[in-house]
Design an enzyme around this catalytic site. Structure first.
Site, PDB file in Angstrom:
ATOM      1  N   ASP A   1     -18.980  25.565 -28.901  1.00 15.55           N
ATOM      2  CA  ASP A   1     -19.398  24.163 -28.868  1.00 15.55           C
ATOM      3  C   ASP A   1     -20.746  24.054 -28.163  1.00 15.55           C
ATOM      4  O   ASP A   1     -20.899  24.601 -27.067  1.00 15.55           O
ATOM      5  CB  ASP A   1     -18.357  23.313 -28.103  1.00 15.55           C
TER       6      ASP A   1
ATOM      7  N   ARG B   1      -2.964  18.494 -39.976  1.00 10.68           N
ATOM      8  CA  ARG B   1      -3.152  18.626 -38.523  1.00 10.68           C
ATOM      9  C   ARG B   1      -4.287  17.721 -38.082  1.00 10.68           C
ATOM     10  O   ARG B   1      -5.246  17.503 -38.825  1.00 10.68           O
ATOM     11  CB  ARG B   1      -3.478  20.077 -38.162  1.00 10.68           C
TER      12      ARG B   1
ATOM     13  N   HIS C   1     -14.444  29.975 -30.795  1.00 11.14           N
ATOM     14  CA  HIS C   1     -13.160  29.527 -31.345  1.00 11.14           C
ATOM     15  C   HIS C   1     -13.328  29.019 -32.779  1.00 11.14           C
ATOM     16  O   HIS C   1     -14.445  28.912 -33.298  1.00 11.14           O
ATOM     17  CB  HIS C   1     -12.563  28.431 -30.454  1.00 11.14           C
TER      18      HIS C   1
HETATM   19  C1  LIG Z   1     -23.058  19.030 -31.343  1.00 11.22           C
HETATM   20  C2  LIG Z   1     -22.058  19.179 -32.202  1.00 11.22           C
HETATM   21  C3  LIG Z   1     -22.166  19.826 -33.523  1.00 11.22           C
HETATM   22  C4  LIG Z   1     -20.700  19.920 -33.980  1.00 11.22           C
HETATM   23  C5  LIG Z   1     -20.104  18.648 -33.374  1.00 11.22           C
HETATM   24  C6  LIG Z   1     -20.649  18.729 -31.989  1.00 11.22           C
HETATM   25  O1  LIG Z   1     -20.601  17.478 -31.342  1.00 11.22           O
HETATM   26  C7  LIG Z   1     -19.873  19.805 -31.224  1.00 11.22           C
HETATM   27  C8  LIG Z   1     -19.196  20.839 -32.157  1.00 11.22           C
HETATM   28  C9  LIG Z   1     -20.074  21.200 -33.372  1.00 11.22           C
HETATM   29  C10 LIG Z   1     -19.346  21.888 -34.561  1.00 11.22           C
HETATM   30  C11 LIG Z   1     -17.898  21.364 -34.664  1.00 11.22           C
HETATM   31  C12 LIG Z   1     -19.324  23.427 -34.463  1.00 11.22           C
HETATM   32  C13 LIG Z   1     -18.819  24.045 -35.789  1.00 11.22           C
HETATM   33  C14 LIG Z   1     -19.725  23.620 -36.963  1.00 11.22           C
HETATM   34  C15 LIG Z   1     -19.813  22.077 -37.117  1.00 11.22           C
HETATM   35  C16 LIG Z   1     -20.884  21.804 -38.197  1.00 11.22           C
HETATM   36  C17 LIG Z   1     -18.487  21.495 -37.656  1.00 11.22           C
HETATM   37  O2  LIG Z   1     -17.701  22.257 -38.264  1.00 11.22           O
HETATM   38  O3  LIG Z   1     -18.246  20.273 -37.515  1.00 11.22           O
HETATM   39  C18 LIG Z   1     -20.261  21.500 -35.743  1.00 11.22           C
HETATM   40  C19 LIG Z   1     -20.441  19.997 -35.506  1.00 11.22           C
HETATM   41  C20 LIG Z   1     -21.534  19.318 -36.329  1.00 11.22           C
HETATM   42  O4  LIG Z   1     -21.228  18.203 -36.829  1.00 11.22           O
HETATM   43  O5  LIG Z   1     -22.672  19.845 -36.453  1.00 11.22           O
HETATM   44  O1  LIG Z   2      -9.374  21.353 -34.282  1.00 18.52           O
HETATM   45  C1  LIG Z   2      -9.446  22.236 -33.407  1.00 18.52           C
HETATM   46  O2  LIG Z   2      -8.458  22.742 -32.858  1.00 18.52           O
HETATM   47  C2  LIG Z   2     -10.838  22.704 -32.947  1.00 18.52           C
HETATM   48  C3  LIG Z   2     -11.931  21.744 -33.333  1.00 18.52           C
HETATM   49  C4  LIG Z   2     -13.249  22.186 -32.757  1.00 18.52           C
HETATM   50  O3  LIG Z   2     -13.424  23.314 -32.315  1.00 18.52           O
HETATM   51  C5  LIG Z   2     -14.383  21.243 -32.714  1.00 18.52           C
HETATM   52  O4  LIG Z   2     -14.265  20.124 -33.288  1.00 18.52           O
HETATM   53  O5  LIG Z   2     -15.425  21.629 -32.067  1.00 18.52           O
HETATM   54 FE   LIG Z   3     -15.232  23.481 -31.147  1.00 18.25          FE
END
Ligand SMILES: C=C1C[C@]23C[C@@]1(O)CC[C@H]2[C@]1(C)CCC[C@@](C)(C(=O)O)[C@H]1[C@@H]3C(=O)O
Ligand SMILES: O=C(O)CCC(=O)C(=O)O
Ligand SMILES: [Fe+2]
Length: 382
Positions: free
Chosen positions: A246, A311, A301
């Site tokens: 994160d 979920r 993670h």
């Molecule tokens: C700064 C951020 C980018 C994402 C949301 C968040 O506020 C913190 C977690 C990041 C994220 C969940 C990491 C995995 C990839 C991502 C694109 C996602 O799957 O949502 C990421 C988020 C994003 O919207 O860029």
């Molecule tokens: O859904 C989860 O358990 C993890 C989600 C997560 O890692 C995120 O939103 O950054």
């Molecule tokens: Fe996360």
């Protein structure tokens, strides 16, 4: 077209029309027998998943705050060990009303059950985290995550601190959504309180004192991210949320009690972090890794999905105030040279929303991008 959640994907001119919403081609992916290629993660299961749960300490944050002395010392030890290894622990005694936690998970469920046209009224604003998104199909072309998300901000150092979340819901979705906004408002304010208490323990564990980290984040901004993972016909070929750290400083995660999905990479294996009723999962993020000069690990993670079960999870991200410079205190740079350049949360947020898909190497990619001058894009827009 079946009724139900639909994935909104950019219109492909050559494609026959599947019905459109707001200029997007709407395809109901969640209810098909096979997942589209764009949702297939070829390396999703390159590393094995273990049944052995992650050995994350359970920290009684309430006792640590009330008791001082031994209780605080115990919490400091637990947190220091966890953050120096995989960067995750669980907290109990946090004082969050279980009814509020339940109401917030139910509220998120209620939102994701709304008609697509209603959810699209708060569609994510490009270049920001805020709003509703489906599989990030408006941002990425491959490795699409099997989820819908709703994200919004909260700041409590602001004249509208007690109503910024309510105002967001009422102004963007209408006054009928004020009650839902009030639940999320209360939840965000509770999460902010718990995260500042955790910052006291983290500061003590780093040897910079209880107030240093707490003070650094007291006027911080927060992002709330609601995740909805539908049942998936081919769960082993996709992911709900891909492997990442994160970017924020600290994450407080509330999971659906009954359905696990969160996994942490330790020693080459994905280890489940099973929901403990009443506990909050806490993980270190990139911003805190930089603030600790690399002492504490940003937790790597991901979230897997299931064939039969949906979920939900609520991720609360604590970030510094947008313009506060993230720079380790002198005590953490005496023995170790600086690991990361100065930066602000506004810089890192813009990097993840405009230039780079957050993954397992965001912080290093960000440091290079800063070194090259933020005007250049890192070319990693995967
Ligand atoms: C700064 C951020 C980018 C994402 C949301 C968040 O506020 C913190 C977690 C990041 C994220 C969940 C990491 C995995 C990839 C991502 C694109 C996602 O799957 O949502 C990421 C988020 C994003 O919207 O860029
Ligand atoms: O859904 C989860 O358990 C993890 C989600 C997560 O890692 C995120 O939103 O950054
Ligand atoms: Fe996360």
């Amino acid at each position: 077209m079946e009724v139900g959640s639909r994935v909104v994907v950019p219109v492909a001119p050559a494609d026959e029309s599947h019905g459109e919403e707001n200029g997007y081609r709407v395809v109901d992916v969640w209810h098909q027998r096979k997942i589209p290629d764009s949702f297939v993660w070829p390396l999703a299961h390159a590393l094995p998943s273990s049944d052995m749960e992650l050995d994350a300490p359970v920290v009684d944050i309430g006792a640590a705050m009330r008791g001082g002395g031994d209780a605080l010392g115990r919490a400091v030890e637990q947190v220091a060990a966890a953050c120096a290894s995989h960067g995750l622990f669980q907290v109990t005694g946090h004082g969050v009303d279980p009814a509020l936690a339940r109401a917030t998970l139910d509220g998120a469920a209620e939102f994701f059950l709304l008609p697509l046209a209603t959810k699209l009224r708060v569609r994510r604003t490009p270049g920001t985290v805020t709003g509703y998104a489906v599989a990030h199909a408006d941002r990425f072309a491959e490795n699409l995550p099997w989820k819908e998300t709703l994200s919004f901000g909260h700041r409590d150092d602001h004249p509208t601190a007690n109503s910024d979340v309510v105002d967001y819901f009422a102004s963007s979705l209408g006054s009928d959504f004020k009650p839902l906004g009030e639940v999320f408002q209360d939840y965000c304010q509770s999460m902010k309180e718990v995260s500042l208490a955790i910052m006291e323990v983290l500061g003590q564990s780093l040897g910079v004192g209880r107030s240093y980290c707490r003070d650094f984040f007291t006027d911080g901004c927060c992002t709330m991210r609601c995740n909805y993972y539908p049942p998936c016909p081919e769960p082993d070929r996709t992911l709900g949320t891909g492997p990442h750290c994160d970017p924020a400083a600290l994450t407080l995660l509330l999971q659906d009690d009954a359905v696990d999905g969160l996994q942490v990479l330790v020693d080459g294996e994905w280890r489940p972090v099973r929901p403990k009723p009443g506990a909050l999962v806490v993980n270190i993020g990139d911003t805190f890794t930089a603030l600790s000069n690399g002492r504490y690990k940003s937790c790597l993670h991901r979230a897997v999905v299931h064939r039969e079960r949906e979920r939900r999870s609520l991720a609360f991200f604590l970030c510094p105030r947008d313009d506060r410079v993230v720079r380790p205190p002198p005590r953490l740079t005496q023995a170790q040279p600086r690991r990361y350049p100065d930066f602000t949360w506004a810089d890192l947020k813009r990097f993840t929303q405009c230039h780079y898909r957050a993954d397992t190497r965001t912080l290093d990619a960000f440091a290079r991008w800063l070194g090259d001058g933020p005007s250049t894009s890192p070319g990693a827009g995967n």
